[in-house]
Design a protein around this motif. Structure first.
Motif, PDB file in Angstrom:
ATOM      1  N   ALA A  85       0.680  -1.182   0.096  1.00 49.43           N
ATOM      2  CA  ALA A  85      -0.074   0.019   0.030  1.00 49.43           C
ATOM      3  C   ALA A  85       1.163   1.070   0.120  1.00 49.43           C
ATOM      4  N   TYR A  86       0.923   1.983  -1.031  1.00 47.85           N
ATOM      5  CA  TYR A  86       1.667   3.168  -1.255  1.00 47.85           C
ATOM      6  C   TYR A  86       1.138   4.299  -1.229  1.00 47.85           C
ATOM      7  N   THR A  87       1.612   5.498  -0.867  1.00 44.35           N
ATOM      8  CA  THR A  87       1.357   6.912  -1.424  1.00 44.35           C
ATOM      9  C   THR A  87       2.658   7.689  -2.107  1.00 44.35           C
ATOM     10  N   ASP A  88       3.278   8.557  -1.429  1.00 44.50           N
ATOM     11  CA  ASP A  88       4.475   8.834  -1.875  1.00 44.50           C
ATOM     12  C   ASP A  88       5.556   7.964  -1.339  1.00 44.50           C
ATOM     13  N   GLN A  89       5.179   7.302  -0.516  1.00 41.85           N
ATOM     14  CA  GLN A  89       5.892   6.323   0.271  1.00 41.85           C
ATOM     15  C   GLN A  89       5.235   4.945   0.822  1.00 41.85           C
ATOM     16  N   VAL A  90       6.044   4.088   0.795  1.00 34.44           N
ATOM     17  CA  VAL A  90       5.457   2.860   1.393  1.00 34.44           C
ATOM     18  C   VAL A  90       4.634   2.965   2.652  1.00 34.44           C
ATOM     19  N   GLU A  91       3.196   2.968   2.625  1.00 35.80           N
ATOM     20  CA  GLU A  91       2.573   3.205   3.969  1.00 35.80           C
ATOM     21  C   GLU A  91       2.593   1.704   4.628  1.00 35.80           C
ATOM     22  N   ARG A  92       2.191   0.915   4.167  1.00 32.80           N
ATOM     23  CA  ARG A  92       2.072  -0.353   4.595  1.00 32.80           C
ATOM     24  C   ARG A  92       2.546  -1.735   3.712  1.00 32.80           C
ATOM     25  N   GLU A  93       3.155  -2.773   4.022  1.00 34.89           N
ATOM     26  CA  GLU A  93       3.469  -3.592   3.280  1.00 34.89           C
ATOM     27  C   GLU A  93       3.195  -5.230   3.766  1.00 34.89           C
ATOM     28  N   LYS A  94       2.987  -6.148   3.304  1.00 29.88           N
ATOM     29  CA  LYS A  94       3.023  -7.448   3.713  1.00 29.88           C
ATOM     30  C   LYS A  94       4.079  -8.522   2.770  1.00 29.88           C
ATOM     31  N   ALA A  95       4.966  -8.842   3.486  1.00 25.50           N
ATOM     32  CA  ALA A  95       5.947  -9.845   2.646  1.00 25.50           C
ATOM     33  C   ALA A  95       5.452 -10.870   2.094  1.00 25.50           C
ATOM     34  N   MET A  96       5.960 -11.784   1.403  1.00 24.42           N
ATOM     35  CA  MET A  96       5.123 -12.881   0.589  1.00 24.42           C
ATOM     36  C   MET A  96       5.011 -13.698   1.674  1.00 24.42           C
ATOM     37  N   LEU A  97       3.660 -14.061   1.788  1.00 25.00           N
ATOM     38  CA  LEU A  97       3.092 -15.347   2.662  1.00 25.00           C
ATOM     39  C   LEU A  97       2.807 -16.407   1.900  1.00 25.00           C
ATOM     40  N   GLU A  98       3.142 -17.437   2.131  1.00 23.08           N
ATOM     41  CA  GLU A  98       2.665 -19.014   1.496  1.00 23.08           C
ATOM     42  C   GLU A  98       1.346 -19.241   2.225  1.00 23.08           C
ATOM     43  N   ILE A  99       0.403 -19.319   1.381  1.00 24.40           N
ATOM     44  CA  ILE A  99      -0.922 -19.588   1.703  1.00 24.40           C
ATOM     45  C   ILE A  99      -0.993 -21.281   2.233  1.00 24.40           C
ATOM     46  N   GLN A 100      -1.198 -21.370   3.378  1.00 22.39           N
ATOM     47  CA  GLN A 100      -1.260 -22.833   3.639  1.00 22.39           C
ATOM     48  C   GLN A 100      -2.734 -23.251   4.368  1.00 22.39           C
ATOM     49  N   SER A 101      -3.758 -22.329   4.426  1.00 20.92           N
ATOM     50  CA  SER A 101      -4.988 -22.771   5.085  1.00 20.92           C
ATOM     51  C   SER A 101      -6.057 -21.446   4.724  1.00 20.92           C
ATOM     52  N   ASP A 102      -7.256 -21.426   4.977  1.00 20.32           N
ATOM     53  CA  ASP A 102      -8.230 -20.417   4.893  1.00 20.32           C
ATOM     54  C   ASP A 102      -7.682 -19.282   5.902  1.00 20.32           C
TER      55      ASP A 102
END
Length: 597
Positions: A85-102
């Motif tokens: 999630a960005y504006t003129d900077q990275v506001e929030r981010e989530k690194a690569m998450l491997e999906i293993q479940s719901d």
């Protein structure tokens, strides 16, 4: 009662999202586990502009709904997802998450719901960070991609001294990195306020071999996401007719054409919540939170995922608010190709007969489920490359493949394509090239016998050598020309609208980038192979000179260009800005096309 046609199922060589990356739970059937072992995953980074300007260009938070729907369409295990999630900077981010479940999916969707807004915008920040995340967290065996949701505009903080030139340079660096690593960027332009910078987003997608889409309503998301999936995996998708809510359950038949379908995703989009029920072909009610089917819901969509579904007619019942438009998309996954057996490599001449055969393959192996052949018919499409004509000939269904004989009608060069189809499926083989162009030669003979002590001149080896050189040169010339024509690319895009002649209603404009096509394509491909619009198969596009486009009706007939009826049988040239109207007699609809370079 809504009439629903049989569904077309197709697949691709790449394994895509929930459509192709079917790493199913161990509790499922052995067939599903076997399919899992043959597939690979997707690594996707979802990039969202969360600047304050999105309060007007994305006031309904379409970006959030699109990202959550994307995640819900993924399989339960195997794929990896990151978020920026960005504006003129990275506001929030989530690194690569491997999906293993719901639970992992819920984690990602909760993160999206918590995204806020901020001042300023710099699109290069979002794309560069997405590349950074993929560089550090992607699985080398997976297929990477980026999905960008933005309005394409920059708004710099003057106090920081950031310039457009600096942003452009950083974006160009990120794009070059994506090109080098084969990472496509798919862009979804959000245009609620009409201030979309569509050219910037389209250019970004084009440079990275992705695709660009535009929307101002959540109603478009199923089609957009389906096209993204289809493009990334070389799939085709089916958009089902809309349902208008009436406060009661309305039944839709979902036909699973065979027991080899690995997964079906049914996306249901509406402006208001809907209730969903499902029964299997035996009439039994299905638990929508089980290993058989899963239901995911959000503010503007519901998604039913059938896992290794039983063959037959499933009954989907949807209950929507009165007058609420409910859009339904269906996507099957099935790894299937039509493979033609090789023919002898030689030059042919008029009257020669060539035996042809082809079969369906699943995962590179001959199809074991012979029942799939039962209702199929096969056609040989003969393209006379010298005369510029095409014709079709029926082939025999042998029960385990297709066979027939092609008799060379003239000393021309031909391209043969075998097509297999039934109501819910079609596949085409790779082209078979037949070189029957005029060839000839003569064998010289000595006019007087050689003297007794003279050694005869080796006429025969010399002549055969010359003929061989001529044949090799001709074949090389032909192959180079054929490959050049076959691989010639397209430029620009086509804007497609569909007008219902009974109601006068028109669909939303769809922007179809042409860069991914080579040699030729037919209009039906641009329409996601909707069975209702099947007659558009006869309209073939080929690239013209000077960024022009040629459309030809292989069955003969006329279309309207700029309000005038023109004969399309010999080809109609389109230049930038030209518009066409193509009436469909069987569907009572008109296809409206605008070509832009």
């Amino acid at each position: 009662m809504l009439r629903i046609r049989k569904k077309r199922w197709l697949s691709g060589t790449l394994v895509l999202l929930a459509l192709l990356t079917l790493l199913l739970p161990s509790a499922l059937l052995p067939q599903a586990e076997a399919a899992q072992a043959q597939t690979s995953g997707i690594d996707a980074v979802l990039v969202a502009d969360v600047s304050n300007s999105m309060n007007t260009s994305d006031r309904d938070k379409i970006s959030n709904e699109a990202m959550k729907m994307f995640i819900d369409m993924l399989p339960t295990v195997g794929d990896k997802v990151g978020i920026v999630a960005y504006t003129d900077q990275v506001e929030r981010e989530k690194a690569m998450l491997e999906i293993q479940s719901d639970a992992d999916k819920s984690n990602l969707k909760d993160f999206i719901d918590q995204l806020g807004r901020g001042p300023y915008t710099d699109i290069s920040v979002g794309v560069a960070e997405a590349m950074n995340i993929l560089s550090h967290g992607a699985d080398p065996s997976h297929s990477p991609m980026i999905v960008l949701l933005a309005d394409g505009n920059n708004d710099f903080n003057k106090s920081k001294g950031r310039t457009q030139a600096e942003s452009d340079a950083d974006l160009a660096k990120a794009v070059k990195d994506a090109q080098a690593k084969g990472i496509p960027v798919y862009t979804i332009g959000l245009n609620a306020d009409g201030k979309l910078n569509k050219n910037a987003l389209a250019d970004l997608a084009k440079q990275t071999k992705g695709k660009s889409f535009i929307t101002d309503t959540p109603d478009d998301l199923p089609q957009i996401l389906s096209e993204i999936f289809a493009d990334h995996a070389k799939l085709n998708v089916v958009k089902l007719p809309s349902v208008t809510g009436n406060g009661s359950y309305q039944e839709v038949t979902v036909n699973v054409p065979n027991d080899s379908v690995l997964e079906a995703n049914i996306s249901i989009m509406s402006s208001k919540p809907v209730q969903v029920q499902l029964t299997d072909p035996s009439g039994k009610n299905v638990n929508l939170n089980s290993n058989e089917a899963k239901l995911s819901t959000s503010k503007s969509y519901s998604l039913v995922k059938l896992l290794k579904p039983q063959e037959g007619d499933w009954k989907l019942r949807v209950k929507g608010a009165p007058k609420d438009s409910i859009d339904i998309n269906l996507l099957f996954n099935y790894d299937l190709q039509l493979v033609a057996d090789p023919i002898k490599t030689k030059s042919y001449t008029k009257g020669d007969k060539i035996d042809l055969s082809a079969r369906l393959e699943n995962g590179g192996q001959p199809l074991q489920d012979k029942d799939l052949y039962a209702d199929m018919k096969a056609t040989l499409i003969v393209n006379d490359k010298d005369a510029g004509k095409s014709e079709e000939q029926p082939l025999k269904n042998t029960g385990s493949g297709f066979a027939g004989t092609f008799e060379v009608p003239d000393n021309h060069n031909y391209e043969l394509i075998i097509r297999a189809e039934e109501d819910s499926f079609y596949r085409e083989s790779a082209p078979i090239v037949i070189n029957a162009g005029s060839t000839g030669g003569s064998q010289a003979k000595p006019t007087t016998p050689p003297a007794a002590n003279d050694k005869p001149f080796p006429w025969l080896p010399v002549i055969l050598g010359v003929i061989a050189l001529i044949v090799v040169a001709a074949c090389g010339w032909f192959l180079m020309g054929w490959l050049k024509r076959k691989n010639r690319g397209f430029v620009g895009q086509i804007i497609v609208e569909i007008r219902d002649e009974n109601t006068g209603d028109k669909s939303y404009p769809q922007y179809k980038k042409l860069a991914s096509f080579r040699g030729k394509f037919h209009l039906h491909q641009l329409l996601q192979l909707d069975p209702e619009l099947k007659e558009t198969e006869k309209y073939i596009f080929t690239p013209g000179n000077g960024d022009r486009l040629i459309i030809r009706n292989t069955a003969g007939g006329t279309l309207e260009k700029s309000g005038r009826a023109v004969d399309a049988s010999s080809g109609v040239e389109l230049k930038n800005g030209d518009r066409l109207s193509i009436p469909l007699q069987q569907a009572d609809k008109t296809i409206l096309i605008e070509y832009l370079v």
